[in-house]
Design a protein around this motif. Structure first.
Motif, PDB file in Angstrom:
ATOM      1  N   TRP A 130     -35.831  24.997   3.825  1.00 22.87           N
ATOM      2  CA  TRP A 130     -36.109  24.877   5.259  1.00 22.87           C
ATOM      3  C   TRP A 130     -35.601  23.546   5.806  1.00 22.87           C
ATOM      4  O   TRP A 130     -35.029  23.469   6.904  1.00 22.87           O
ATOM      5  CB  TRP A 130     -37.606  24.996   5.520  1.00 22.87           C
ATOM      6  N   TRP A 181     -35.856  33.012   7.038  1.00 20.24           N
ATOM      7  CA  TRP A 181     -34.642  32.194   7.064  1.00 20.24           C
ATOM      8  C   TRP A 181     -33.572  32.885   7.895  1.00 20.24           C
ATOM      9  O   TRP A 181     -32.863  32.238   8.668  1.00 20.24           O
ATOM     10  CB  TRP A 181     -34.130  31.966   5.641  1.00 20.24           C
ATOM     11  N   TYR A 204     -34.508  26.408 -13.055  1.00 20.48           N
ATOM     12  CA  TYR A 204     -35.173  27.695 -12.871  1.00 20.48           C
ATOM     13  C   TYR A 204     -34.493  28.780 -13.694  1.00 20.48           C
ATOM     14  O   TYR A 204     -35.158  29.644 -14.270  1.00 20.48           O
ATOM     15  CB  TYR A 204     -35.183  28.098 -11.400  1.00 20.48           C
ATOM     16  N   PRO A 264     -45.478  30.035   3.204  1.00 19.01           N
ATOM     17  CA  PRO A 264     -44.276  29.507   3.856  1.00 19.01           C
ATOM     18  C   PRO A 264     -44.379  29.395   5.358  1.00 19.01           C
ATOM     19  O   PRO A 264     -43.665  28.624   5.971  1.00 19.01           O
ATOM     20  CB  PRO A 264     -43.201  30.520   3.448  1.00 19.01           C
ATOM     21  N   PRO A 303     -38.933  26.393  -1.318  1.00 17.50           N
ATOM     22  CA  PRO A 303     -38.677  26.922   0.033  1.00 17.50           C
ATOM     23  C   PRO A 303     -38.701  25.856   1.117  1.00 17.50           C
ATOM     24  O   PRO A 303     -37.939  25.941   2.084  1.00 17.50           O
ATOM     25  CB  PRO A 303     -39.806  27.941   0.229  1.00 17.50           C
ATOM     26  N   TRP A 338     -28.569  37.032  -3.655  1.00 12.78           N
ATOM     27  CA  TRP A 338     -29.998  37.398  -3.688  1.00 12.78           C
ATOM     28  C   TRP A 338     -30.185  38.895  -3.475  1.00 12.78           C
ATOM     29  O   TRP A 338     -30.916  39.545  -4.215  1.00 12.78           O
ATOM     30  CB  TRP A 338     -30.746  36.617  -2.615  1.00 12.78           C
ATOM     31  N   VAL A 382     -33.415  32.295  -7.843  1.00 16.48           N
ATOM     32  CA  VAL A 382     -34.850  32.384  -7.573  1.00 16.48           C
ATOM     33  C   VAL A 382     -35.147  33.670  -6.789  1.00 16.48           C
ATOM     34  O   VAL A 382     -34.578  33.883  -5.721  1.00 16.48           O
ATOM     35  CB  VAL A 382     -35.351  31.166  -6.770  1.00 16.48           C
ATOM     36  N   THR A 413     -37.708  41.633  -9.761  1.00 20.22           N
ATOM     37  CA  THR A 413     -37.815  40.628 -10.803  1.00 20.22           C
ATOM     38  C   THR A 413     -38.431  41.189 -12.063  1.00 20.22           C
ATOM     39  O   THR A 413     -39.055  42.230 -12.086  1.00 20.22           O
ATOM     40  CB  THR A 413     -38.689  39.448 -10.320  1.00 20.22           C
ATOM     41  N   LEU A 431     -30.555  30.409  -4.192  1.00 21.94           N
ATOM     42  CA  LEU A 431     -30.758  31.772  -3.712  1.00 21.94           C
ATOM     43  C   LEU A 431     -30.308  32.793  -4.744  1.00 21.94           C
ATOM     44  O   LEU A 431     -30.810  33.922  -4.779  1.00 21.94           O
ATOM     45  CB  LEU A 431     -30.001  31.987  -2.400  1.00 21.94           C
ATOM     46  N   LEU A 438     -39.904  35.912   3.118  1.00 19.69           N
ATOM     47  CA  LEU A 438     -39.427  34.544   3.304  1.00 19.69           C
ATOM     48  C   LEU A 438     -37.942  34.530   3.652  1.00 19.69           C
ATOM     49  O   LEU A 438     -37.509  33.799   4.551  1.00 19.69           O
ATOM     50  CB  LEU A 438     -39.682  33.720   2.046  1.00 19.69           C
ATOM     51  N   VAL A 439     -37.173  35.342   2.946  1.00 15.70           N
ATOM     52  CA  VAL A 439     -35.737  35.425   3.221  1.00 15.70           C
ATOM     53  C   VAL A 439     -35.499  35.901   4.653  1.00 15.70           C
ATOM     54  O   VAL A 439     -34.604  35.410   5.348  1.00 15.70           O
ATOM     55  CB  VAL A 439     -35.043  36.360   2.214  1.00 15.70           C
ATOM     56  N   PHE A 445     -36.830  34.888  -4.379  1.00 15.71           N
ATOM     57  CA  PHE A 445     -37.664  34.640  -3.207  1.00 15.71           C
ATOM     58  C   PHE A 445     -38.143  35.970  -2.621  1.00 15.71           C
ATOM     59  O   PHE A 445     -37.399  36.959  -2.614  1.00 15.71           O
ATOM     60  CB  PHE A 445     -36.882  33.875  -2.138  1.00 15.71           C
TER      61      PHE A 445
END
Length: 506
Positions: A67, A178, A108, A15, A63, A488, A168, A497, A165, A174-175, A170
Motif C-alpha cells: 500500500w 489494490w 516467503y 487490511p 500488504p 497472482w 504470496v 494455496t 505478488l 485485498l487484491v 494474498f
C-alpha cells in the motif's frame, strides 16, 4: 513481551481497518520527514532515519508495504516533489521498500506458511534471470562499480512488487482493493492535469529547450523546470479505459456508470500532448476485443473502415489543440515522423528513437561478440538531461543520449541477451494473460484479465518509446503491479494455496 504483543496485533490487523490507513499515512509522513533529513546532507541522521523506516516496514505486514509503495509513488511523490524538489530524495524510502519486498518474496518462497499450488509463470522466472544477469554484469563492466550500483537501483527498485505478488497468496478481497485504487487513480488525474495545463504550462513558455505541455503529468513525476512523465499518465488512463470497456462487455459495470468513468479517464488525455496515445489506444482496443475480432473478422474490417475517418479527425483535432503558437498540424506530424523515423535528433543534438537503436547496431558486430551479446555493464549508457554522472560508454561516445529509450539503453548495458530477456517478460506475460481470459469467470474476473493483457501489450511498447521503464518510478510500479497481478491470478487458478512443508509437520 511488548514486541510479541505488537507482533500479534499486527497479524490481526484487517487490511481495510483504520489502523491500516494510519500506517499508510504514517509511511507517507515519514517519506516527507526523511526527505528533509536527506536534504540536510548529514550521514548519521540519514542512516538512522532510513534504518527506522525500514525497521517499521519489517514489523508491519507486507500488504501495508505494498500500500505504501502504491500510494507513495503513484499519488503522493509526484505532486510533492514537483513543488518541493528538496524532498525528492525522500523517494529513496519507496525504493528501499521495493528492495525489501524482493527480499521478503525470497524469504516467503522459502519458508512461507501458505504456498500456491501452481508453479510460477515463465515470465516471473525470466524476470529473476534478467535481474541476476544485470547484477552479474557489474563483474565484467569496464565502468566504475558505483556506476553499476546506481544503475541497479534504477533498474530493479520496484521489481519486488512483481515478486511478492507472484509468491504470496494474498486474498482476492485485498487484491481487489489494490485494483480499485489503481482504477480510481484515473479520476484523480483530472484535477491535477487541469491545474498543470492552466497554471503551469504558461509559466514554461519561452524557456529554451523546454516543451511546456510536458508538465501535464497528473500525479506522475514532473518538474517545474520542464519535462515530466506525461506518457505514464496516458498509459494509466488508457489502461483504465480498457478495463472499463472490458467491464462493460461482461456486465460488471452499468452503462451509465461506464460513460461517467470513461469521461473522467479520457478528459486528462486531451489536456496534454502525448502522441504515443495514437499507438497505445489502438493496442489497448485490439487487446480488449481480440476475441471479437477473431470471431467476426469481416465486421472488424468494416468497422475499421468506418472508424478510420473518425479516428483521423480526432487525431487532427488533438494535434490542433496542442499546437504551439505558429505551429501547424502538418508541421507537427512532420516533426513526429522525423523524431521517430527520420534523423532529427532530440535535445538539439544526439540521437532519436530510431537512430538510438541503429547507432548501437553500427557499433556492435561479430568482431566483438561479448559486447554484442552481453553489453558493457549496467549503467554504461545512462546519460539523460541533467545526469550528473553519465555512464562510461555515454561519455566515450560524446554524450549523445545512447540510452534515449529503454531498449537502446539495455542493448548497450546488457546486449542482445539482456534485451531479449527484458522484452520476453512482457511478451510471455501477455501470452499468460491470454490464457487466463479463456478460463476466467464471467464478470469482474474476465474484465480483470482482459485489461491486464491490454496493459501487458502496452508495456511491451513503452521500452521502444522512452527510458522510463528502467528509470521512472511510477512506470516501474505500474509495470511490476501488472506483471505481479498476472502471476497472482495464474497461480490462484488451481484452487489457491496449499500448506507448506512446515505446516504438514515435515
Amino acid at each position: 513481551m511488548s514486541y510479541r504483543f505488537v507482533d500479534r496485533r499486527l497479524e490481526r490487523l484487517h487490511p481495510d481497518s483504520l489502523a491500516a490507513a494510519a500506517i499508510v499515512a504514517g509511511f507517507a509522513l515519514a517519506a516527507v520527514l526523511i526527505g528533509y533529513i536527506v536534504a540536510m546532507g548529514r550521514p548519521v541522521p540519514i542512516a538512522l532515519a532510513l534504518g527506522a523506516v525500514l525497521g517499521l516496514a519489517l514489523l508491519a505486514a507486507i500488504p501495508f508495504v505494498v500500500w505504501t509503495i502504491l500510494v507513495g509513488v503513484l499519488l503522493i511523490s509526484g505532486p510533492l516533489f514537483m513543488f518541493v524538489p528538496a524532498l525528492e530524495k525522500a523517494g529513496w524510502l519507496f525504493s528501499l521498500l521495493g528492495f525489501f519486498l524482493s527480499g521478503a518474496a525470497f524469504l516467503y518462497a522459502s519458508i512461507g506458511k501458505l504456498r500456491f499450488k501452481a508453479p510460477a509463470p515463465a515470465f516471473v522466472l525470466v524476470a529473476v534471470a534478467f535481474a541476476v544477469f544485470g547484477v552479474l554484469s557489474l563483474l565484467y563492466s569496464d565502468g566504475p562499480l558505483a556506476e553499476g550500483v546506481r544503475a541497479s537501483k534504477r533498474y530493479f527498485q520496484f521489481m519486488g512488487l512483481l515478486f511478492i505478488l507472484a509468491v504470496v497468496p494474498f486474498p482476492p478481497t485485498l487484491v481487489r482493493r489494490w485494483w480499485t485504487f489503481l482504477v480510481g487513480l484515473a479520476a484523480v488525474q483530472l484535477p491535477f492535469a487541469a491545474f498543470q495545463r492552466v497554471a503551469l504550462v504558461p509559466t514554461l513558455e519561452g524557456r529554451p529547450g523546454v516543451i511546456p505541455i510536458d508538465i501535464v503529468v497528473g500525479t506522475m513525476e514532473g518538474s517545474l523546470f520542464g519535462g515530466g512523465s506525461s506518457a505514464v499518465m496516458a498509459l494509466l488512463l488508457i489502461f483504465v479505459l480498457a478495463y472499463l470497456l472490458a467491464a462493460l462487455r461482461d456486465g460488471a459495470i452499468a452503462p451509465r456508470n461506464f460513460f461517467v468513468l470513461a469521461l473522467l479517464a479520457i478528459t486528462p488525455l486531451t489536456l496534454g500532448d502525448v502522441t504515443l496515445i495514437l499507438v497505445l489506444m489502438p493496442l489497448a482496443l485490439l487487446a480488449t476485443y481480440a476475441d471479437v475480432i477473431v470471431r467476426h473478422p469481416v465486421r472488424f474490417v468494416l468497422g475499421l473502415l468506418l472508424a478510420a475517418p473518425v479516428a483521423a479527425l480526432a487525431g487532427w483535432v488533438y494535434l490542433l489543440l496542442n499546437a504551439e503558437p505558429g505551429q501547424t498540424v502538418a508541421t507537427m506530424i512532420e516533426g513526429v515522423i522525423e523524431y521517430n523515423f527520420g534523423d532529427r535528433p532530440y535535445y538539439s543534438h544526439g540521437l532519436n528513437r530510431l537512430t538510438a537503436h541503429t547507432y548501437w547496431f553500427e557499433n556492435h558486430g561479430l568482431a566483438d561478440p561479448v559486447s554484442l551479446l552481453f553489453g558493457h555493464g549496467l549503467g554504461s549508457s545512462f546519460g539523460g538531461l541533467g545526469e550528473p554522472e553519465p555512464g562510461h560508454m555515454e561519455q566515450l561516445h560524446g554524450r549523445i543520449y545512447l540510452g534515449l529509450t529503454a531498449t537502446s539503453s539495455i542493448l548497450w548495458d546488457l546486449g542482445l541477451v539482456g534485451t531479449a530477456l527484458f522484452m520476453g517478460i512482457f511478451v510471455l506475460a501477455a501470452a499468460e494473460a491470454t490464457r487466463l481470459i479463456r478460463i476466467a469467470h464471467p464478470g469482474f474476473d474476465r474484465a480483470f484479465c482482459r485489461s491486464l493483457r491490454a496493459m501487458a501489450v502496452m508495456l511491451a511498447v513503452m521500452p521502444l518509446y522512452s527510458g522510463a521503464p528502467i528509470s521512472v518510478p511510477s512506470l516501474q510500479v505500474l509495470s511490476a503491479v501488472t506483471l505481479g497481478l498476472i502471476a497472482w491470478r495464474r497461480r490462484m487458478e488451481r484452487g489457491g494455496t496449499a500448506p507448506s512443508d512446515a505446516q504438514r509437520g515435515r
